[in-house]
Design an enzyme around this catalytic site. Structure first.
Site, PDB file in Angstrom:
ATOM      1  N   ASP A 181      23.502  20.533  -7.775  1.00 48.42           N
ATOM      2  CA  ASP A 181      24.257  19.347  -8.195  1.00 48.42           C
ATOM      3  C   ASP A 181      25.739  19.633  -7.939  1.00 48.42           C
ATOM      4  OD1 ASP A 181      25.209  17.094  -9.431  1.00 48.42           O
ATOM      5  OD2 ASP A 181      24.543  17.629 -11.450  1.00 48.42           O
ATOM      6  N   ARG A 192      36.122  13.991  -9.114  1.00 47.65           N
ATOM      7  CA  ARG A 192      35.279  14.922  -9.882  1.00 47.65           C
ATOM      8  C   ARG A 192      35.055  16.139  -9.004  1.00 47.65           C
ATOM      9  NH1 ARG A 192      31.732  11.657 -11.259  1.00 47.65           N
ATOM     10  NH2 ARG A 192      29.990  11.938  -9.838  1.00 47.65           N
ATOM     11  N   ASP A 226      28.773  13.176  -4.707  1.00 47.96           N
ATOM     12  CA  ASP A 226      27.991  13.922  -5.697  1.00 47.96           C
ATOM     13  C   ASP A 226      26.571  13.930  -5.163  1.00 47.96           C
ATOM     14  OD1 ASP A 226      26.549  14.860  -7.862  1.00 47.96           O
ATOM     15  OD2 ASP A 226      27.615  13.643  -9.351  1.00 47.96           O
ATOM     16  N   HIS A 229      27.919   6.333 -11.718  1.00 52.94           N
ATOM     17  CA  HIS A 229      26.611   6.445 -11.055  1.00 52.94           C
ATOM     18  C   HIS A 229      26.495   5.505  -9.852  1.00 52.94           C
ATOM     19  CE1 HIS A 229      24.817   8.291 -14.955  1.00 52.94           C
ATOM     20  NE2 HIS A 229      25.444   9.183 -14.204  1.00 52.94           N
ATOM     21  N   TYR A 245      39.247   9.390 -13.760  1.00 50.55           N
ATOM     22  CA  TYR A 245      38.901   8.117 -13.125  1.00 50.55           C
ATOM     23  C   TYR A 245      39.895   7.067 -13.599  1.00 50.55           C
ATOM     24  CZ  TYR A 245      34.751  11.034 -13.043  1.00 50.55           C
ATOM     25  OH  TYR A 245      33.908  12.103 -12.895  1.00 50.55           O
ATOM     26  N   HIS A 247      33.028  11.302 -19.521  1.00 49.68           N
ATOM     27  CA  HIS A 247      31.755  12.026 -19.615  1.00 49.68           C
ATOM     28  C   HIS A 247      32.014  13.460 -20.079  1.00 49.68           C
ATOM     29  CE1 HIS A 247      32.481  14.107 -15.736  1.00 49.68           C
ATOM     30  NE2 HIS A 247      32.884  12.943 -15.258  1.00 49.68           N
ATOM     31  N   ASP A 252       0.812  -1.213   0.000  1.00 53.25           N
ATOM     32  CA  ASP A 252       0.000   0.000   0.000  1.00 53.25           C
ATOM     33  C   ASP A 252       0.848   1.266   0.000  1.00 53.25           C
ATOM     34  OD1 ASP A 252      -2.339  -1.419   0.065  1.00 53.25           O
ATOM     35  OD2 ASP A 252      -2.415  -1.503   2.258  1.00 53.25           O
ATOM     36  N   HIS A 306      19.307  17.071 -14.836  1.00 55.49           N
ATOM     37  CA  HIS A 306      19.760  17.197 -16.228  1.00 55.49           C
ATOM     38  C   HIS A 306      18.624  17.938 -16.924  1.00 55.49           C
ATOM     39  CE1 HIS A 306      22.731  13.565 -15.999  1.00 55.49           C
ATOM     40  NE2 HIS A 306      23.037  14.548 -15.178  1.00 55.49           N
ATOM     41  N   GLU A 309      32.511  19.456  -9.070  1.00 51.70           N
ATOM     42  CA  GLU A 309      31.333  19.954  -9.799  1.00 51.70           C
ATOM     43  C   GLU A 309      30.716  21.154  -9.100  1.00 51.70           C
ATOM     44  OE1 GLU A 309      28.032  17.143  -9.946  1.00 51.70           O
ATOM     45  OE2 GLU A 309      27.198  18.201 -11.679  1.00 51.70           O
ATOM     46  N   HIS A 362      26.003  19.958 -17.862  1.00 53.64           N
ATOM     47  CA  HIS A 362      24.643  19.845 -18.399  1.00 53.64           C
ATOM     48  C   HIS A 362      23.848  21.026 -17.877  1.00 53.64           C
ATOM     49  CE1 HIS A 362      23.687  18.362 -14.338  1.00 53.64           C
ATOM     50  NE2 HIS A 362      24.764  17.602 -14.446  1.00 53.64           N
ATOM     51  N   GLU A 367      31.772  20.092 -14.412  1.00 58.39           N
ATOM     52  CA  GLU A 367      32.131  18.938 -13.596  1.00 58.39           C
ATOM     53  C   GLU A 367      33.139  17.991 -14.251  1.00 58.39           C
ATOM     54  OE1 GLU A 367      28.946  15.947 -13.360  1.00 58.39           O
ATOM     55  OE2 GLU A 367      27.602  17.415 -14.242  1.00 58.39           O
TER      56      GLU A 367
HETATM   57  N1  GLY Z   1      24.603  14.102 -10.354  1.00 55.91           N
HETATM   58  C1  GLY Z   1      24.423  13.839 -11.713  1.00 55.91           C
HETATM   59  C2  GLY Z   1      25.380  14.579 -12.516  1.00 55.91           C
HETATM   60  O1  GLY Z   1      26.356  15.096 -12.001  1.00 55.91           O
HETATM   61  O2  GLY Z   1      25.190  14.754 -13.684  1.00 55.91           O
HETATM   62 MN    MN Z   2      26.496  15.642  -9.957  1.00 54.52          MN
HETATM   63 MN    MN Z   3      25.983  17.058 -12.813  1.00 57.07          MN
END
Ligand code: GLY
Ligand code: MN
Ligand code: MN
Length: 438
Positions: free
Chosen positions: A270, A404, A259, A242, A387, A349, A38, A360, A406, A353, A383
């Site tokens: 972010d 990273r 992150d 991720h 790695y 990457h 539920d 995003h 960011e 974004h 960001e």
């Molecule tokens: N936290 C997702 C990104 O950095 O795009």
């Molecule tokens: Mn992020």
């Molecule tokens: Mn991001």
């Protein structure tokens, strides 16, 4: 719920309706979804719907009909129901939809199948997010078919279904004054969460303990939800882009990559920071960290009106490649390495974004095949990262380092403003923050 000004939402709807120039736009909010038994997942409104209405309840559909004499904004929502409200909390109801949310007309959501098809009769086109919510799409198609069945009575069905994203997402891309204020709050709250994590971190704690410190601070400062699942990744886990399990023990001598971002009134932040679990970067960690930091600063410097979307990324890639060359992690000619995208072994990457209601966020990155120009009011992340896993064919002293950094950046008239400057990122500042007691 946060205060909002009705006039801000009237302005957003008017702008959209002007761009539509006719037709009808239909926006369902997000469906509720079952977690188990539920239990429902916490409800989060659809971002387009929320952008246009600020209406927070589930089971609602907004309809915009430019030029409709009886009113252009119609809201279908749940009626008040004292018994249900006693179980699940208060509802705004039809009167509230008009008085508090500025609807010109409000109807019960249970009657939408009778009322909406009538509103669509003899309109030439429908703007909607076809493909987002399949159950609602099916209903729309069924209603359109019903209207088609009235052809011999002289009633015409809409001839065109248009993806509303093309116009609405261009509006969402340029943040309005009141949106920037909320994003600044989200950025401030998130920064506090990251600072808390730096103070709380030490060897032998679990990743989830640090995640709970970050999210405790977010919640304590009024963020109901994170903008996305927090990544709290010690050591090699930082190389999993991720990683959200957050289940491992933090090891002395490793780095911790966090992150995480708070959501405020549905606006995201972010932030990523990477710091040494024991409070002191090792030589190798510092060497790589400084390259990422330099790349991030170089990319941020390229965020200004007139530059295109890709310039920050190109700048980051150049600094990262140069740094990897200097450390001997790449070898060869700099331009050729960039041309062949050799850096992608360690940086897979892109540099950022759009950021807004969605982490995003919406908005095209290219227009007619060209990277789009940055304009004041756009918000983006910067960001870069590096790695290096144990599978990488480099000296093992570099293995299992994932970094990273960011920040969230607003494009201003003169350049840019970093919204997330309240979390240290200079190595010395990070180390001193880590020495502060919780
Ligand atoms: N936290 C997702 C990104 O950095 O795009
Ligand atoms: Mn992020
Ligand atoms: Mn991001």
């Amino acid at each position: 719920m946060r205060d909002f000004k009705l006039a801000d939402y009237v302005a957003r709807r008017s702008e959209l309706m002007e761009l539509m120039g006719g037709g009808v736009a239909v926006f369902p909010t997000a469906p509720e979804s079952i977690r188990n038994g539920d239990v429902l997942y916490p409800f989060r409104p659809d971002s387009d719907f929320y952008y246009l209405t600020h209406f927070p309840e589930p089971s609602a559909v907004a309809v915009l009909i430019p030029g409709r004499a009886q009113g252009e904004f119609i809201l279908f929502c749940r009626e008040r129901d004292h018994e249900k409200e006693a179980w699940n909390g208060s509802r705004c109801g039809l009167i509230g939809a008009v008085e508090d949310y500025g609807a010109d007309d409000a109807f019960p959501i249970d009657d939408i199948g009778d009322i909406l098809p009538q509103l669509l009769e003899d309109r030439d086109r429908i703007y909607c997010n076809m493909g987002r919510y399949l159950e609602f799409d099916n209903k729309m198609l069924q209603w359109i078919n019903e209207i088609r069945g009235k052809k011999r009575s002289g009633i015409n069905a809409p001839g065109e279904l248009i993806d509303v994203a093309h116009i609405l997402h261009e509006l969402r891309l340029i943040k309005r004054h009141e949106e920037i204020k909320l994003m600044e709050i989200a950025a401030t709250v998130s920064s506090a969460g990251h600072r808390r994590a730096m103070r709380a971190c030490c060897p032998n704690k679990y990743e989830f303990e640090i995640a709970s410190e970050v999210e405790y601070e977010f919640k304590r400062q009024g963020s109901y939800s994170t903008a996305y699942p927090s990544i709290v990744a010690g050591g090699k886990n930082a190389c999993v882009l991720h990683y959200t399990n957050n289940t491992d023990v933090l090891q002395d001598g490793d780095l911790l990559l966090i992150d995480a971002g708070a959501e405020i009134d549905c606006y995201a932040s972010d932030i990523t920071r990477t710091f040494p679990i024991n409070g002191k970067y090792t030589g190798e960690q510092l060497a790589l960290y400084e390259i990422v930091l330099m790349a991030q600063k170089a990319a941020i410097a390229e965020v200004k009106p007139g530059n295109n979307w890709n310039q920050p990324h190109e700048s980051a890639v150049r600094v990262l490649t140069e740094g990897l060359l200097e450390l001997g992690l790449l070898s060869g000619n700099m331009d050729a390495l960039i041309e062949r995208e050799e850096y992608r072994r360690f940086y897979m990457h892109r540099t950022g974004h759009w950021l807004g209601l969605d982490v995003h966020d919406v908005g095209d990155y290219k227009i007619s095949g060209q990277w789009r120009q940055l304009e004041p009011g756009m918000v983006l992340t910067i960001e870069p990262g590096l790695y290096i896993t144990a599978a990488d064919d480099v000296d093992s002293r570099w293995h299992n380092i994932g970094i990273r950094i960011e920040d969230d950046v607003l494009v201003t008239k003169l350049g840019q403003k970093i919204m997330t400057n309240d979390v240290p990122k200079e190595p010395n500042d990070v180390e001193s923050m880590m020495r502060e007691p919780l």
